[in-house]
Design an enzyme around this catalytic site. Structure first.
Site, PDB file in Angstrom:
ATOM      1  N   HIS A   1       4.594   7.254   2.688  1.00  0.00           N
ATOM      2  CA  HIS A   1       5.405   6.039   2.567  1.00  0.00           C
ATOM      3  C   HIS A   1       4.808   5.046   1.585  1.00  0.00           C
ATOM      4  CE1 HIS A   1       2.610   4.572   5.816  1.00  0.00           C
ATOM      5  NE2 HIS A   1       2.735   3.423   5.188  1.00  0.00           N
TER       6      HIS A   1
ATOM      7  N   HIS B   1       1.135  -0.976  14.937  1.00  0.00           N
ATOM      8  CA  HIS B   1       0.111   0.054  14.766  1.00  0.00           C
ATOM      9  C   HIS B   1      -1.146  -0.322  15.538  1.00  0.00           C
ATOM     10  CE1 HIS B   1       2.139   2.170  11.578  1.00  0.00           C
ATOM     11  NE2 HIS B   1       2.181   1.119  10.798  1.00  0.00           N
TER      12      HIS B   1
ATOM     13  N   HIS C   1      -5.927  -2.364   4.945  1.00  0.00           N
ATOM     14  CA  HIS C   1      -5.969  -1.174   4.094  1.00  0.00           C
ATOM     15  C   HIS C   1      -5.223  -1.458   2.805  1.00  0.00           C
ATOM     16  CE1 HIS C   1      -2.128  -0.786   5.986  1.00  0.00           C
ATOM     17  NE2 HIS C   1      -1.962   0.501   5.856  1.00  0.00           N
TER      18      HIS C   1
ATOM     19  N   TYR D   1       9.287   1.709  10.182  1.00  0.00           N
ATOM     20  CA  TYR D   1       9.417   2.758   9.170  1.00  0.00           C
ATOM     21  C   TYR D   1      10.876   3.141   9.040  1.00  0.00           C
ATOM     22  CZ  TYR D   1       4.406   3.519   9.147  1.00  0.00           C
ATOM     23  OH  TYR D   1       3.065   3.360   9.011  1.00  0.00           O
TER      24      TYR D   1
ATOM     25  N   HIS E   1       0.851  -1.202   0.000  1.00  0.00           N
ATOM     26  CA  HIS E   1       0.000   0.000   0.000  1.00  0.00           C
ATOM     27  C   HIS E   1       0.877   1.239   0.000  1.00  0.00           C
ATOM     28  CE1 HIS E   1       0.760  -0.713   4.367  1.00  0.00           C
ATOM     29  NE2 HIS E   1       0.848   0.605   4.404  1.00  0.00           N
TER      30      HIS E   1
ATOM     31  N   GLU F   1       8.109   1.372   4.501  1.00  0.00           N
ATOM     32  CA  GLU F   1       7.651   0.574   5.642  1.00  0.00           C
ATOM     33  C   GLU F   1       7.776  -0.898   5.287  1.00  0.00           C
ATOM     34  OE1 GLU F   1       3.368   0.520   6.311  1.00  0.00           O
ATOM     35  OE2 GLU F   1       3.638   0.064   8.440  1.00  0.00           O
TER      36      GLU F   1
HETATM   37 FE   LIG Z   1       1.678   1.736   6.029  1.00  0.00          FE
END
Ligand SMILES: [Fe+2]
Length: 309
Positions: A216, A248, A201, A257, A154, A267
């Site tokens: 990112h 997260h 996501h 990161y 992503h 990431e």
């Molecule tokens: Fe991410």
């Protein structure tokens, strides 16, 4: 198979200051495979991707995002989405097959936050180096090369008009809102996390005044152990780390990161839940900002919110 329409991120193109340093970073260190070189560009794929490439780096005077592209199910889907995007009020540019290497025709439009997005249905497939009949489980050279990135997963993009962009993804591109971060006082969306597949996501947006900024690109690893292995690679090669390893709150991924040599944030992550379209979307507010971002020490990092390219 129920996933139709927009399938996944297919390509991200970023600018780097030094092509050779970036090739070392994305190739040897992250473990992507370089599949093609042009004068000022290098093309990469992660080992378990079948399409020709997913990451394009271009040498330029400044870092940041050139464009990003999502792959759609088929050409009829591309035609249908073009009509919907125009009806929504965005100007759509048609790009002929072959303009982008190994790619079928594309459509391109600018999101309300200033990012150039493309959609395409066709890209040459070169496979993951394993046969499709009796493939086995390991490519000949093994999986772990550098950090062992299995796929581009992503992007997170920063810019204005997050709510407008989020509505576009929901209403026009048929994404689901997975999670959101809102300002506790005003209710304004500060960040949104959107799904077109079973992932927690497939793209995310955070609010920022400047248009078209890149937060990112993220690569998936097979396990949390692999996230720590990636951290070992970062330490060994003095790669600049932003945050992690940690987890997260939003999406529940285990993450690190770090920065490429030009300052673009990368990431690596693993884990997270399965998204289905009937899953209620989750809301975090700014009273829990630290926990939403980094759920082990609950500390929001200024660099994480302020550094973009
Ligand atoms: Fe991410």
């Amino acid at each position: 198979m129920a996933i139709r329409g927009v399938l996944r991120i297919g390509e991200v193109a970023v600018r780097v200051l030094d092509l050779e340093a970036a090739v070392r970073h994305y190739g040897q260190h992250i473990g992507l495979h370089e599949v093609m070189r042009e004068k000022d560009k290098a093309y990469f794929k992660a080992w378990d991707e079948h399409d020709h490439h997913s990451v394009v780096i271009r040498e330029a005077d400044s870092a940041g995002l050139d464009y990003f592209a999502y792959k759609v199910y088929d050409d009829a889907t591309l035609t249908e989405l073009e009509g919907k995007i125009k009806a929504h009020g965005l100007a759509v540019e048609r790009i002929a097959a072959g303009v982008y290497p190994k790619s079928g025709r594309r459509i391109q439009f600018e999101l309300p936050g200033g990012h150039l997005m493309q959609l395409y249905a066709e890209k040459a497939q070169i496979g993951n180096s394993m046969p499709t009949r009796n493939p086995g489980v390991l490519p000949d050279e093994g999986i772990i090369r550098g950090m062992g990135a299995t796929r581009l997963d992503h992007v997170l993009l920063a810019g204005p008009n997050v709510t407008e962009t989020t509505q576009f993804f929901i209403e026009v591109l048929n994404f689901d809102l997975g999670e959101e971060l809102i300002d506790n006082d005003s209710g304004m969306q500060l960040g949104t996390f959107l799904c077109c597949s079973n992932k927690p996501h497939d793209i995310a947006f955070v609010l920022r005044e400047e248009r078209g900024k890149f937060h990112h690109m993220s690569f998936y690893l097979d396990s949390v152990q692999d996230v720590y292995h990636a951290g070992d690679i970062m330490g060994k090669h003095n790669i600049s780390v932003d945050v992690g390893p940690t987890r997260h709150g939003i999406t529940r991924g285990a993450t690190i990161y770090f920065y490429d040599p030009s300052g673009n944030r990368n990431e690596v992550f693993s884990g997270g839940y399965i998204h289905y379209p009937d899953r209620p979307h989750l809301t975090w507010d700014t009273t829990q900002l630290g926990h939403a971002a980094f759920a082990i020490d609950n500390q929001p990092r200024p660099s994480f919110f302020n550094v973009v390219t």
